[in-house]
Design a protein around this motif. Structure first.
Motif, PDB file in Angstrom:
ATOM      1  N   LEU A   8       0.813  -1.211   0.000  1.00 41.12           N
ATOM      2  CA  LEU A   8       0.000   0.000   0.000  1.00 41.12           C
ATOM      3  C   LEU A   8       0.851   1.269   0.000  1.00 41.12           C
ATOM      4  O   LEU A   8       0.313   2.374  -0.048  1.00 41.12           O
ATOM      5  N   ASP A   9       2.180   1.099   0.030  1.00 42.38           N
ATOM      6  CA  ASP A   9       3.069   2.262   0.008  1.00 42.38           C
ATOM      7  C   ASP A   9       3.721   2.453  -1.360  1.00 42.38           C
ATOM      8  O   ASP A   9       4.644   3.249  -1.510  1.00 42.38           O
ATOM      9  N   THR A  23       4.409   3.757  -5.011  1.00 39.42           N
ATOM     10  CA  THR A  23       4.136   4.911  -5.870  1.00 39.42           C
ATOM     11  C   THR A  23       4.816   4.687  -7.208  1.00 39.42           C
ATOM     12  O   THR A  23       5.922   4.141  -7.266  1.00 39.42           O
ATOM     13  N   LEU A  41       2.441  13.989  -4.252  1.00 35.40           N
ATOM     14  CA  LEU A  41       1.749  13.139  -3.286  1.00 35.40           C
ATOM     15  C   LEU A  41       1.668  13.876  -1.955  1.00 35.40           C
ATOM     16  O   LEU A  41       2.685  14.124  -1.297  1.00 35.40           O
ATOM     17  N   SER A  76       1.076  14.563   1.843  1.00 40.22           N
ATOM     18  CA  SER A  76       1.145  13.865   3.119  1.00 40.22           C
ATOM     19  C   SER A  76       0.429  14.721   4.154  1.00 40.22           C
ATOM     20  O   SER A  76       0.837  15.862   4.422  1.00 40.22           O
ATOM     21  N   GLU A 121      -8.298  10.255  -3.072  1.00 43.24           N
ATOM     22  CA  GLU A 121      -8.631   8.877  -3.442  1.00 43.24           C
ATOM     23  C   GLU A 121      -8.601   8.014  -2.181  1.00 43.24           C
ATOM     24  O   GLU A 121      -7.627   8.038  -1.425  1.00 43.24           O
ATOM     25  N   HIS A 181      -5.126   3.374  -2.790  1.00 37.68           N
ATOM     26  CA  HIS A 181      -3.709   3.679  -2.951  1.00 37.68           C
ATOM     27  C   HIS A 181      -3.302   3.385  -4.390  1.00 37.68           C
ATOM     28  O   HIS A 181      -4.087   2.872  -5.184  1.00 37.68           O
ATOM     29  N   TRP A 209      -8.703   1.812  -5.992  1.00 41.25           N
ATOM     30  CA  TRP A 209      -7.291   2.053  -6.287  1.00 41.25           C
ATOM     31  C   TRP A 209      -7.204   3.329  -7.117  1.00 41.25           C
ATOM     32  O   TRP A 209      -8.176   3.731  -7.755  1.00 41.25           O
ATOM     33  N   THR A 252      -3.847  10.056  -1.114  1.00 43.00           N
ATOM     34  CA  THR A 252      -4.357   8.695  -1.190  1.00 43.00           C
ATOM     35  C   THR A 252      -4.686   8.177   0.208  1.00 43.00           C
ATOM     36  O   THR A 252      -4.273   8.740   1.224  1.00 43.00           O
ATOM     37  N   GLY A 253      -5.454   7.083   0.247  1.00 45.79           N
ATOM     38  CA  GLY A 253      -5.813   6.476   1.517  1.00 45.79           C
ATOM     39  C   GLY A 253      -6.727   7.337   2.363  1.00 45.79           C
ATOM     40  O   GLY A 253      -6.745   7.209   3.586  1.00 45.79           O
ATOM     41  N   HIS A 300      -8.460   9.490   7.380  1.00 42.38           N
ATOM     42  CA  HIS A 300      -7.124   9.302   6.818  1.00 42.38           C
ATOM     43  C   HIS A 300      -6.167   8.908   7.934  1.00 42.38           C
ATOM     44  O   HIS A 300      -6.046   9.618   8.937  1.00 42.38           O
TER      45      HIS A 300
END
Length: 527
Positions: free
Chosen positions: A7-8, A10, A19, A21, A59, A62, A104, A250-251, A273
């Motif tokens: 799941l990490d 990219t 991306l 964070s 999203e 991931h 996804w 993401t996530g 999240h």
């Protein structure tokens, strides 16, 4: 035993600063928040990348790793490696089912067969069907045509004009030549022509030129593609947008939209999240989570100003849920093998519209990607694998689609965290007639054994209609530009807006419409 999905992951071409964070912050701000990264969300992100606006895509899933398991049908169909959507519930029985959707980056396009037809001109008009009327759209084919052209260029669609009698007019030819039929499909095509039918080369977004290329993507209809030869929303739309300044988080699952005290604007979205709730502020909000999830989010966002759900003054939010009447159709010749690698090159629309010998529209025939034993096993768990291998090696695999008509009783509902689907198929008799006619044609082509399986409530990758667009706020949820009648900075860019389902794959139409509405959305955001 396969290892867990990372799941990490990219993509190596992703800019690190694209991306987002969330870290320990409680709030994020952006000009435009796009919720969902499937075809509608990624197309809108691409269209806004040069607008000068700060655009954030959120999203819930991931990035899907590019790994050998992508193209292994046993991983996909027997082990459920990439299934992550949990369960929805049949509203009539209360029973759970695993929906045919995927969380996804790129959404369902990571798993589609890259079949990208334009809707026919008639699909935008009112059409009489055997069991009712298909509603007219609030804009015409000609309004969408330039954006179809752009999408075909972006997705590198291969096709050929002049074969399909229902084909609508085009301003430009396909950007790439059609994928050739392999020998067994060419043989089938010749048989159909001898029967007086008009098979055509389907518009397809696979960039394959050699037989080795075809072998590498043979499972790409239904599985992810690690080669990059399949055009999907991630690799052709979102990643280019992220390279040009769009950002992605993401996530993060959006759980609620928050409006201003008067209810006229959305001011923020709440998201789960990394185990906590964050707030995302924006000037404009675009929903692209799919026809079920977008409707569910709006229903869950009910407040004092919108007690029936956000943007639901018409009472139509979640209603008119449509999916296609679909059948997996397999013809088998025990005496001849079918070694085709990429089978999805042939279509047939002779029965798509009413005409001589066809009183009402019946629908579309397209090939499936070549079936393998692991793909058949979930549908026939009692059958020994060796028998399924023998069958798949000798089969011609087809997907039949008939339009599902809008009905207020077919709808999406929410019960806390649960999503309930009320769906009774409509327009079923024409679908049975389509199956009957195709059975006759396939047997004449040399496949005497016919096996069919009707798709049920769980096969919903073509879902649409839950926030229908129209001119009259009393009869629609969105205006013709897919902006909420009720909430001035809320837009919907997935297939929720469809007034009718047509009988073709919806992805290209979803993307083209996102390009169509993007300039208006950008102007409204800038004020």
């Amino acid at each position: 035993m396969s290892h867990p999905v990372r799941l990490d992951y990219t993509p190596p071409e992703l800019r690190p600063d694209a991306l987002v964070s969330a870290g320990t912050v409680e709030e994020i701000s952006s000009d435009v928040l796009i919720i969902g990264s499937g075809m509608g969300g990624s197309s809108l992100a691409w269209a806004l990348k040069d607008s000068g606006l700060d655009v954030l895509v959120v999203e819930r899933g991931h990035f899907l790793p590019r790994e050998p398991e992508n193209s292994q049908p046993a991983e996909m169909y027997m082990k459920g490696r990439y299934k992550n959507a949990g369960y929805w519930y049949d509203g009539s029985t209360g029973k759970p089912f695993a929906p045919g959707v995927y969380y996804w980056v790129g959404g369902n396009t990571r798993f589609y067969g890259a079949m990208l037809p334009r809707f026919r001109r008639s699909d935008f008009t009112e059409v009489e069907h055997h069991e009712g009327v298909s509603r007219a759209w609030p804009f015409a084919y000609d309004d969408l045509e330039p954006f179809y052209t752009t999408m075909e260029q972006l997705l590198q669609v291969h096709g050929q004009t002049g074969e399909d009698p229902t084909e609508p007019p085009r301003s430009k030819p396909y950007p790439y030549p059609a994928l050739r039929h392999e020998p067994e499909i060419e043989r089938f095509s010749r048989s159909l022509r001898r029967q007086g039918l008009h098979p055509f080369h389907t518009p397809n977004a696979l960039n394959i030129s050699t037989q080795a290329d075809r072998a590498a993507v043979t499972s790409a209809d239904g599985c992810p593609d690690e080669t990059g030869m399949k055009s999907d929303a991630e690799n052709r739309l979102l990643l280019p947008a992220l390279r040009d300044g769009v950002k992605i988080l993401t996530g993060a699952e959006i759980t609620r939209l928050i409006t201003s005290p008067d209810g006229r604007k959305v001011v923020a979205a709440e998201a789960r999240h990394a185990g906590r709730i964050i707030r995302i502020n924006a000037k404009t909000f675009a929903l692209a989570g799919g026809a079920v999830n977008s409707a569910a989010l709006l229903l869950r966002s009910a407040d004092d100003a919108h007690p029936q759900g956000l943007a639901n003054s018409s009472g139509l939010l979640g209603r008119n849920y449509m999916v296609h009447n679909s059948t997996f159709f397999v013809g088998v010749n025990p005496l001849r093998t079918n070694p085709t690698q990429w089978q999805k090159t042939l279509g047939l629309n002779d029965f798509y519209e009413a005409g001589p010998g066809t009183r009402f529209p019946l629908g579309n025939l397209q090939m499936l990607g070549k079936l393998r034993a692991p793909m058949l096993k979930p549908a026939r768990p009692w059958a020994p694998t060796w028998a399924l291998k023998l069958m798949a090696a000798r089969s011609l695999d087809i997907y039949l689609t008939t339009e599902d008509l809008p009905s207020r009783d077919n709808r999406v509902r929410v019960d806390g965290e649960r999503i309930l689907i009320d769906w009774t198929p409509t327009n079923v008799a024409p679908h049975h007639e389509l199956v009957r006619r195709v059975t006759r044609a396939v047997r004449k082509a040399g496949y005497p054994l016919i096996f069919t399986q009707r798709m049920g409530i769980e096969t919903n990758s073509h879902m649409c209609g839950t926030a229908v667009a129209g001119h009259d706020p009393a009869e629609s949820v969105l205006d013709p530009l897919c902006r909420s009648h009720d909430v001035e900075n809320l837009w919907v860019t997935d297939s929720s807006f469809f007034p009718s389902s047509a009988a073709l794959n919806p992805a290209l139409t979803v993307g083209a419409n996102a390009l169509r509405i993007a300039p208006s959305l950008a102007r409204a955001t800038k004020g």
